[in-house]
Motif scaffolding. Structure first.
Motif, short mmCIF file in Angstrom:
data_model
loop_
_atom_site.label_atom_id
_atom_site.label_comp_id
_atom_site.label_asym_id
_atom_site.label_seq_id
_atom_site.Cartn_x
_atom_site.Cartn_y
_atom_site.Cartn_z
N LYS A 50 0.83 -1.19 0.00
CA LYS A 50 0.00 0.00 0.00
C LYS A 50 0.88 1.25 0.00
O LYS A 50 0.65 2.18 -0.75
N LYS B 273 -1.01 -1.56 -6.97
CA LYS B 273 -2.47 -1.72 -7.06
C LYS B 273 -2.88 -3.18 -7.26
O LYS B 273 -4.05 -3.52 -7.24
N ARG B 274 -1.90 -4.02 -7.53
CA ARG B 274 -2.22 -5.40 -7.87
C ARG B 274 -1.31 -6.32 -7.09
O ARG B 274 -0.10 -6.09 -7.02
N ASN C 82 2.39 2.09 -3.20
CA ASN C 82 1.39 2.41 -4.23
C ASN C 82 1.16 1.31 -5.26
O ASN C 82 0.87 1.59 -6.43
N ASN D 8 2.99 -2.18 -11.58
CA ASN D 8 1.86 -2.02 -10.66
C ASN D 8 1.71 -3.16 -9.66
O ASN D 8 0.80 -3.17 -8.85
N LEU E 121 -7.53 -4.28 -2.96
CA LEU E 121 -6.56 -4.42 -4.04
C LEU E 121 -6.86 -5.66 -4.87
O LEU E 121 -7.37 -6.66 -4.37
#
Lengths: 401, 276
Positions: A108, A113-114, A111, A192, A137
């Motif tokens: 987190k 997202k996956r 940053n 990501n 997420l």
């Protein structure tokens, strides 16, 4: 003045435990792993991070897990006093969630997202899917096709939590292959994606990070055993697949040389048959999945398939810290076979009203042989790191009930 | 110097190509796929089909940076019991007929580590291997191989990727020799390359810092793509496309040689066109 040697000062700055560990990954992943190490070193000292981790450990996972005096088993075996560290009572039913919580808090802050993860028994996949649901997420779980079959309840739970399950059909279709596939995903989605590795293996900093997040187990034991016994235990016992629950229990006690540590590997159908998962007892040092460690392999360096009735131990490698602890003799390693684990599982269910997972049942069988040989004031703490519901389908035909 | 002839194969190849204004075609095949004899036959025919440098894949059970095509290829080879010793004997056979095409072994660390780094380097040099590229051995972890390198002439080929920043690149280039292998995409082998402009910009940036040739690999799966990249690159690596061709004709082993060679020729013609 020379600093006093401490087992707990490892890994060194290169991520090595003696000769083991390190970072054996493709160049594409190297910058990511270096960045992860930097971020982890920063956040593990960050007050807000620690506060959030502790808060959710308590309110979401349910920590501290109880330390339980297994009185019936103790009386039955007639030797050492046996305590269970009840990590099977954690939310999601195993110790795995301790690490997942730590890593997702890190993801987190980075940053990402996956989230991707590999899973064998499904406990790590389930824990990952759970924290992903908690933090909203996207979650992709790689799981061997063979494991999907033998761990159905966990597969269903992961799906319910919103995770995508990707069946892996390559190789032996188990944990090792799921890890290969997760690494391939990571290298393809570097920007990501955060890879939550479930055991204390893989490239540095994972073995250290996973161990640190799991070491809450041993820290709690230290306080809890004092309440019962006013002293520390004589022996700590835990099963090892990759080694996260055992290191979680052992790590806080490594420097106390008078406390004996026992790690129990999966002996499958017996080491002599070649169908087992005892990397430390029957493997040799090599490089797989980003670290140097003991590995089951042939003389040409090709990785052998592991075998264990327990999907969580069915892995041909082992965390590098264990390889080091074996070589320097700090931890003693033994192996327990499939049928012996089932025997212990049945015994514990009847005597204590606790159905353990197949993984800790390996450690438990060792306890049943070890405890009777000890004096009555010998104190054992065994990590009961998972509960058995997930295994019932797979072992039903073997139970004769 | 006793090894001078041997030592220069990679450098000489790139030097000759540069003076002729031609990019290098680097072809990848797996040793022992579908079996030792067929891979020997293909290997021997690659130079006349246009391969300027040959990468030989050392099969590994858990190739973490490879896509399904090369995974399958390694599995076939392993099924036939191919090991690092046989890979070396394949090179030995090749060298009896060809003493100019550079050979680079490409693989994962464990098979090399199990053989013993010193004895690998010694034997590899003896049979005429020119370089080794170990996918999962980043500079941070290569002390076991680096400490012996001064005793042998073998080049350790290093990788750079889109995630490699400038600081890291400088570090990598400092210890690189032979050529630098630029991984064109963040991904596994056999993925398709699509962002040609991004690649070109990245390549040109790399070129500014590198004194040695830079070749581009991963994702170059058609002669058309090879042509676009070879307009500026010192060389292109074609791997999965070749193995895929081999895979398609696997049931009729007798066609393997013809089909693979035909494909390599197409790549060769395409890149020769690139700078006209």
């Amino acid at each position: 003045m020379l600093k006093k040697f401490s087992y707990r000062d490892f890994p060194d700055k290169f991520g090595k435990f003696g000769n083991y560990g390190g970072r054996f990954v493709a160049e594409t992943l190297m910058p990511l792993i270096l960045d992860l190490e930097k971020k982890y070193n920063r956040y593990k000292k960050d007050k807000k991070f620690i506060k959030e981790f502790n808060h959710l450990s308590k309110s979401f996972i349910g920590r501290p897990s109880p330390l339980y005096f297994a009185e019936n088993l103790t009386n039955h075996l007639g030797g050492a006093k046996i305590y269970f560290k009840r990590d099977e009572l954690n939310h999601t039913g195993a110790h795995k969630i301790n690490n997942c919580l730590g890593q997702i808090l890190l993801a987190k802050r980075m940053n990402k997202k996956r989230i991707i993860a590999e899973t064998g028994a499904g406990q790590h996949g389930l824990a990952t899917a759970t924290v992903c649901a908690l933090f909203g997420l996207k979650c992709v779980i790689y799981m061997g096709a063979k494991d999907i079959k033998r761990q159905k309840p966990n597969v269903l739970k992961m799906k319910l939590l919103g995770a995508d399950i990707v069946p892996v059909n390559s190789g032996s279709s188990t944990l090792k292959d799921a890890m290969n596939e997760a690494l391939r995903d990571w290298v393809s989605n570097v920007n990501n994606t955060f890879y939550i590795i479930g055991t204390a293996a893989g490239p540095h900093p994972y073995p250290m990070m996973v161990r640190d997040f799991q070491s809450v187990i041993g820290k709690e034991v230290r306080e809890q055993i004092f309440e019962y016994e006013k002293r520390l235990p004589n022996s700590l016992i835990a099963c090892i697949g990759g080694g996260s629950n055992s290191l979680g229990l052992f790590h806080d006690f490594l420097d106390e040389d008078n406390i004996a540590l026992y790690g129990i590997e999966a002996g499958g159908k017996g080491i002599k048959t070649g169908k087992h998962a005892s990397s430390l007892l029957a493997g040799k040092p090599g490089v797989l999945h980003g670290n140097k460690t003991y590995i089951l392999q042939n003389k040409h360096g090709q990785i052998k398939e592991a075998h264990s009735i327990s999907a969580g131990l069915d892995y041909p490698g082992i965390g590098p810290e264990h390889s080091w602890l074996k070589d320097i003799g700090r931890v003693k390693y033994f192996s327990v076979k499939d049928n012996q684990a089932i025997e212990a599982l049945k015994l514990c269910s009847r005597l204590e009203g606790i159905i353990p997972a197949l993984e800790p049942s390996h450690a438990l069988y060792f306890v049943t042989k070890f405890a009777p040989k000890q004096k009555k004031n010998h104190i054992i703490v065994m990590n009961l790191c998972g509960r058995g519901d997930k295994d019932l389908d797979a072992i039903a035909p073997l139970l004769n009930i | 110097m006793a090894y001078s002839n041997y030592n220069c194969r990679i450098e000489k190849t790139f030097r000759d190509l540069k003076s002729a204004n031609k990019p290098a075609l680097i072809t990848f095949i797996t040793a022992g796929d579908p079996n030792f004899n067929y891979s020997k036959q293909v290997l021997l025919n690659l130079p006349k089909a246009g391969a300027d440098l040959i990468e030989i894949g050392v099969p590994f059970s858990d190739p973490m940076a490879d896509g399904p095509i090369i995974q399958k290829s390694y599995r076939r080879a392993l099924k036939n019991g191919v090991n690092l010793d046989e890979v070396l004997s394949l090179v030995k056979i090749f060298r009896k007929k060809n003493n100019y095409t550079p050979i680079v072994l490409m693989g994962y660390y464990n098979p090399f580590f199990q053989k013993g780094i010193k004895s690998f380097l010694k034997e590899a040099e003896k049979v005429g291997v020119d370089g080794v590229l170990i996918v999962d051995l980043p500079p941070e972890n290569d002390d076991e191989i680096r400490k012996h390198l001064s005793d042998y002439k073998l080049k350790v080929i290093r990788l750079a990727s889109p995630t490699t920043d400038r600081q890291r690149l400088t570090k990598i280039l400092k210890i690189s020799s032979g050529f630098l292998y630029y991984v064109s995409i963040t991904g596994i082998t056999g993925s398709g390359l699509s962002k040609f402009n991004t690649l070109k910009n990245a390549y040109n940036k790399l070129k500014r810092y590198s004194k040695i040739p830079i070749v581009v690999g991963f994702g170059i799966n058609t002669p058309e793509k090879a042509k676009i990249v070879s307009k500026y690159a010192d060389g292109v690596v074609v791997g999965s496309a070749i193995i895929n061709e081999l895979d398609k004709t696997i049931d009729k082993k007798s066609n393997i040689n013809n089909n693979v060679i035909r494909l390599v020729k197409k790549f060769s013609e395409a890149i020769k066109e690139a700078r006209k």
